[in-house]
Scaffold this active site. Structure first.
Site, PDB file in Angstrom:
ATOM      1  N   ASP A   1      56.480  36.637  41.733  1.00  0.00           N
ATOM      2  CA  ASP A   1      55.837  37.060  40.484  1.00  0.00           C
ATOM      3  C   ASP A   1      56.293  36.220  39.291  1.00  0.00           C
ATOM      4  OD1 ASP A   1      54.216  38.618  38.865  1.00  0.00           O
ATOM      5  OD2 ASP A   1      55.689  40.218  38.639  1.00  0.00           O
TER       6      ASP A   1
ATOM      7  N   HIS B   1      47.526  38.407  33.316  1.00  0.00           N
ATOM      8  CA  HIS B   1      47.549  39.383  34.415  1.00  0.00           C
ATOM      9  C   HIS B   1      46.138  39.608  34.973  1.00  0.00           C
ATOM     10  CE1 HIS B   1      51.477  40.415  32.456  1.00  0.00           C
ATOM     11  NE2 HIS B   1      51.824  40.464  33.731  1.00  0.00           N
TER      12      HIS B   1
ATOM     13  N   HIS C   1      49.823  43.806  43.221  1.00  0.00           N
ATOM     14  CA  HIS C   1      51.005  44.151  42.420  1.00  0.00           C
ATOM     15  C   HIS C   1      50.727  44.321  40.930  1.00  0.00           C
ATOM     16  CE1 HIS C   1      51.077  39.920  41.198  1.00  0.00           C
ATOM     17  NE2 HIS C   1      51.961  40.260  40.288  1.00  0.00           N
ATOM     18  N   ASP C   2      49.624  43.759  40.414  1.00  0.00           N
ATOM     19  CA  ASP C   2      49.258  43.946  39.006  1.00  0.00           C
ATOM     20  C   ASP C   2      47.842  44.486  38.865  1.00  0.00           C
ATOM     21  OD1 ASP C   2      51.525  43.333  37.492  1.00  0.00           O
ATOM     22  OD2 ASP C   2      51.163  41.174  37.593  1.00  0.00           O
TER      23      ASP C   2
ATOM     24  N   HIS D   1      46.352  35.263  38.782  1.00  0.00           N
ATOM     25  CA  HIS D   1      47.796  35.498  38.868  1.00  0.00           C
ATOM     26  C   HIS D   1      48.141  36.191  40.185  1.00  0.00           C
ATOM     27  CE1 HIS D   1      51.858  36.809  37.994  1.00  0.00           C
ATOM     28  NE2 HIS D   1      51.482  38.078  38.066  1.00  0.00           N
TER      29      HIS D   1
END
Length: 410
Positions: free
Chosen positions: A375, A218, A266-267, A222
């Site tokens: 994802d 993560h 998103h992460d 990524h």
């Protein structure tokens, strides 16, 4: 730490000074020269290859970036004004119509991109020789996929599923998300169509890139991989619609903006643990977000904190209603990346496939599923990339497993 920061700032200033001397040599358009210098400094200036480049190579890069930016920011239509008509019931429809006209693809542009990807895959040596000759002749058509080619060769495949974020991470020396995000936004004419300040976006992109933790999986690579997958589906769906293979516009302009932004963040600040682990161990994040989609809540909240800083807020030109709609879509999209919603996503997509939903409902489902599917898409990449990602997520899970032995409650 303060010394390192000072040295980095001084180094960036010296690179900017060098670039400004080169860009101003034959021009009096100061604002354009500054934009070119800032663009190159923030995307390429930190790399050893750039620092070791001779002035002639940098001059060529400056010339290419100038020509490319002139192409990217040129339109026969007036830029949409997002500060007026707020609340008008047809505001989004009017903006969408204007942007569709502004985004008419040049078929030659598309064919050239496809040919370059094919040549690069089949005969890299030939592609390299041809690229050097065309750059030297000044005849090469410049696009986001090749304007930085001398430094980031992997960008040639930015619109292709064979793109490798690992190659870009190596070429950029650790800033793959900043570079990928900027070139993807340019590929969709975000800066031209929405009147976004490119420099503010670059500040935001660099801050988000740095904010990703140095984890096996993560991390910023990524995020860049997921953003490129999201871009690929938006890009190919648009081509399918133009070619008549799809009878509905799956992604409207605000959708594109919100989805690409969502994929990018998103992460953000992911700690390397699952929601279940954070809840079971009573982690501060679980307490803060009341055990509900803990990570997803945190990713969105922290990203918007970065965005609202004056030097990062590239969406400040949006009217209040557009800003509210943008934020609504981003929150919904990032929340859908929580794996607890996976079965809901599968069920919704099955309705699309069996024809039980059409029109706006169909488009809404696709929009809500896009980043979640991106994802978890690495198993569909080429096998070497999939194996590398699988190894990285396994390493991260094993680390959590080791800690779980110390907490019997998990």
């Amino acid at each position: 730490d303060n010394t390192r920061t000072l040295n980095a700032d001084q180094n960036e200033d010296s690179i900017k000074s060098k670039l400004q001397r080169l860009t101003w040599r034959n021009s009096h358009i100061e604002s354009e020269e500054m934009e070119v210098a800032q663009f190159i400094t923030k995307l390429v200036g930190h790399t050893s290859k750039f620092k070791n480049s001779k002035d002639a190579a940098i001059c060529q890069l400056v010339a290419n970036v100038k020509r490319w930016r002139q192409q990217m920011f040129t339109s026969s239509l007036p830029t949409p004004n997002f500060l007026i008509k707020d609340g008008h019931k047809d505001q989004l429809a009017i903006l969408q119509e204007k942007m569709v006209l502004m985004n008419k693809d040049d078929l030659y542009y598309e064919k050239q991109t496809e040919r370059e990807v094919r040549e690069l895959t089949e005969n890299p040596a030939l592609f390299e020789r041809r690229t050097r000759r065309t750059f030297a002749s000044g005849k090469k058509i410049l696009r986001p996929t090749n304007v930085l080619y001398q430094f980031y060769k992997s960008l040639v495949k930015l619109h292709d599923w064979e793109f490798s974020i690992f190659d870009l991470a190596e070429e950029t020396e650790g800033t793959p998300l900043t570079v990928a995000a900027t070139m993807i936004f340019h590929s969709h004419h975000m800066f031209r169509n929405w009147s976004f300040d490119e420099n503010l976006f670059l500040n935001f992109a660099k801050a988000i890139d740095k904010g990703y933790n140095d984890l096996p999986y993560h991390n910023s690579s990524h995020a860049g991989d997921v953003m490129q997958a999201t871009h690929y589906w938006i890009y190919t769906s648009h081509k399918s619609f133009q070619q008549g293979a799809c009878d509905i516009v799956l992604y409207e302009e605000l959708d594109k903006l919100a989805l690409l932004f969502s994929a990018m963040v998103h992460d953000y600040k992911h700690p390397g643990f699952t929601n279940q682990f954070l809840v079971a161990t009573g982690h501060d994040l679980a307490i803060t977000y009341n055990d509900q989609s803990v990570l997803e809540n945190m990713h969105v909240a922290e990203a918007f904190k970065v965005l609202r800083k004056p030097n990062n807020n590239f969406i400040k030109v949006l009217s209040p209603s557009l800003h509210a709609r943008f934020r609504e879509v981003v929150i919904d999209t990032v929340f859908k990346t929580d794996m607890k919603f996976h079965q809901h996503v599968v069920y919704d997509l099955s309705k699309c496939l069996d024809g039980s939903v059409t029109g706006e409902e169909y488009r809404t489902i696709v929009r809500r599923c896009t980043v979640h599917l991106a994802d978890i898409s690495h198993p569909t990449r080429k096998n070497s990339v999939h194996i590398k990602w699988s190894s990285k997520i396994t390493e991260e899970f094993y680390h959590q497993g080791d800690l779980e032995r110390e907490w019997p409650l998990v």
